[in-house]
Design an enzyme around this catalytic site. Sequence first.
Site, mmCIF file in Angstrom:
data_model
loop_
_atom_site.group_PDB
_atom_site.id
_atom_site.type_symbol
_atom_site.label_atom_id
_atom_site.label_comp_id
_atom_site.label_asym_id
_atom_site.label_seq_id
_atom_site.Cartn_x
_atom_site.Cartn_y
_atom_site.Cartn_z
ATOM 1 N N GLU A 16 0.752 -1.302 0.101
ATOM 2 C CA GLU A 16 0.100 0.071 -0.104
ATOM 3 C C GLU A 16 0.929 1.340 0.042
ATOM 4 O O GLU A 16 1.958 1.386 0.715
ATOM 5 C CB GLU A 16 -0.785 0.012 1.322
ATOM 6 C CG GLU A 16 -1.753 1.309 1.273
ATOM 7 C CD GLU A 16 -2.495 1.488 2.463
ATOM 8 O OE1 GLU A 16 -3.752 0.778 2.696
ATOM 9 O OE2 GLU A 16 -2.324 2.411 3.279
ATOM 10 N N GLY A 107 -14.991 4.885 4.239
ATOM 11 C CA GLY A 107 -14.573 6.112 4.810
ATOM 12 C C GLY A 107 -14.797 6.286 5.969
ATOM 13 O O GLY A 107 -15.983 6.010 6.518
ATOM 14 N N TYR A 141 -11.537 -6.080 9.794
ATOM 15 C CA TYR A 141 -10.723 -5.542 10.876
ATOM 16 C C TYR A 141 -10.618 -6.684 11.934
ATOM 17 O O TYR A 141 -11.487 -7.086 12.792
ATOM 18 C CB TYR A 141 -11.691 -4.469 11.373
ATOM 19 C CG TYR A 141 -12.010 -3.417 10.635
ATOM 20 C CD1 TYR A 141 -10.961 -2.252 10.504
ATOM 21 C CD2 TYR A 141 -12.695 -3.539 9.747
ATOM 22 C CE1 TYR A 141 -11.155 -1.328 9.546
ATOM 23 C CE2 TYR A 141 -12.934 -2.606 8.538
ATOM 24 C CZ TYR A 141 -12.202 -1.377 8.624
ATOM 25 O OH TYR A 141 -12.374 -0.628 7.478
ATOM 26 N N LYS A 161 -20.078 -8.926 2.524
ATOM 27 C CA LYS A 161 -19.361 -8.436 1.252
ATOM 28 C C LYS A 161 -18.728 -9.494 0.512
ATOM 29 O O LYS A 161 -18.745 -9.677 -0.884
ATOM 30 C CB LYS A 161 -17.862 -7.851 1.867
ATOM 31 C CG LYS A 161 -18.371 -6.306 2.525
ATOM 32 C CD LYS A 161 -17.224 -6.028 3.352
ATOM 33 C CE LYS A 161 -17.130 -4.430 3.954
ATOM 34 N NZ LYS A 161 -16.088 -3.921 4.775
ATOM 35 N N GLN A 172 -7.226 -4.501 8.440
ATOM 36 C CA GLN A 172 -6.452 -3.323 9.282
ATOM 37 C C GLN A 172 -5.132 -4.027 9.579
ATOM 38 O O GLN A 172 -5.018 -5.143 9.894
ATOM 39 C CB GLN A 172 -7.374 -3.131 10.046
ATOM 40 C CG GLN A 172 -6.895 -2.070 11.163
ATOM 41 C CD GLN A 172 -6.744 -0.572 10.282
ATOM 42 O OE1 GLN A 172 -5.837 -0.581 9.755
ATOM 43 N NE2 GLN A 172 -7.575 0.240 10.490
#
Length: 284
Positions: A16, A107, A141, A161, A172
């Site tokens: 990332e 977000g 997460y 999802k 995360q």
Amino acid sequence: MGTDKTVKRRIPLSFEIFPPKADAPLSDILVKLGDFAKLSPEYISVTYGTDGSNAPRTLEITEIVRRDYGIRSVAHLTCMNATHGDIADKLLRFKSAGVTDILALRGDRRDGLRLIDFNYAVDLISFINKAGGFSVCAACYPEGHAESGGIKNDVEIMKKKDALGVTHFVSQLFFDNGVFMRLLDLAAAGGIKAPIHAGVMPITNIKQLAGIVKVSGVKIPDRLARQIGKFEGNPQALKQAGMNFALEQISELAAYGVSGVHLYTMNSPDTARYIRDNTSYLFE
Ligand code: FAD
């Protein structure tokens, strides 16, 4: 997950990176892309400002990664503050730049931002699916999302999802492998099929660590806290300890059978190279 230059390896390793702030030159990151590319990551993902203000930079960087380096690029996309029209417009731009991999996110809630046409990441994933032509991955997460009310609820959201066909989950960051392994077990028990890639961030300085804890709320295990305390006045030793901690984390995760590692590089090719070189037995 394959591109011309993708090296077949036992575990996918992805990176990332983030666009420089609006007042810093884009070249700050562009000059580093070649060094990242030399490490042959499975893909490079590029973050997106929650309010969408740096979307053009996310687009430009993902396009360059794909076009100039032949590396698969994944654009993060958030739906906070966005209308259907805004997202449709972003998707068109990504597609015309050849960027068809999206990490779909809600977000963070922030003052001045609101949810308009999308309440959750699943709404964004459904919208992208309807638009067609994209591969979508999603976040998860290991310590539970701050608003979820507990890890079991997180797994329920992951099921939604998964049912929408996400290619994989990116976690995360975490420093306690136990929490990630628990998530893997809960996801397997819940019938989740999409692979879950572990988000690993090598700690290289104290300021960075304080920022991460503030933003993500992740817990620092005693062993890491002790090392940080011990090397606080010695930045070089602290950086080495942080990298070694990440190496141990990755090697333990690999032994547990992790299906992918996503490295939070903090835009440092040196950090990525160190980790990559010292774990090549896993990734080649
Ligand atoms: P969601 O999956 O929508 O979850 C948000 C909360 O709502 C959770 O508590 C969840 O349990 C709950 N929830 C979800 N769906 C439902 C439902 N149907 N009903 C009831 N409750 C529900 N942020 C950025 O701004 N830019 C980035 O580039 C970025 N990259 C990230 C990359 C990764 C790998 C990760 C893990 C996070 C990233 N984030 C980024 C942060 C992310 O935007 C925040 O963590 C945000 O608060 C949640 O996003 P999400 O996609 O997980 O949201």
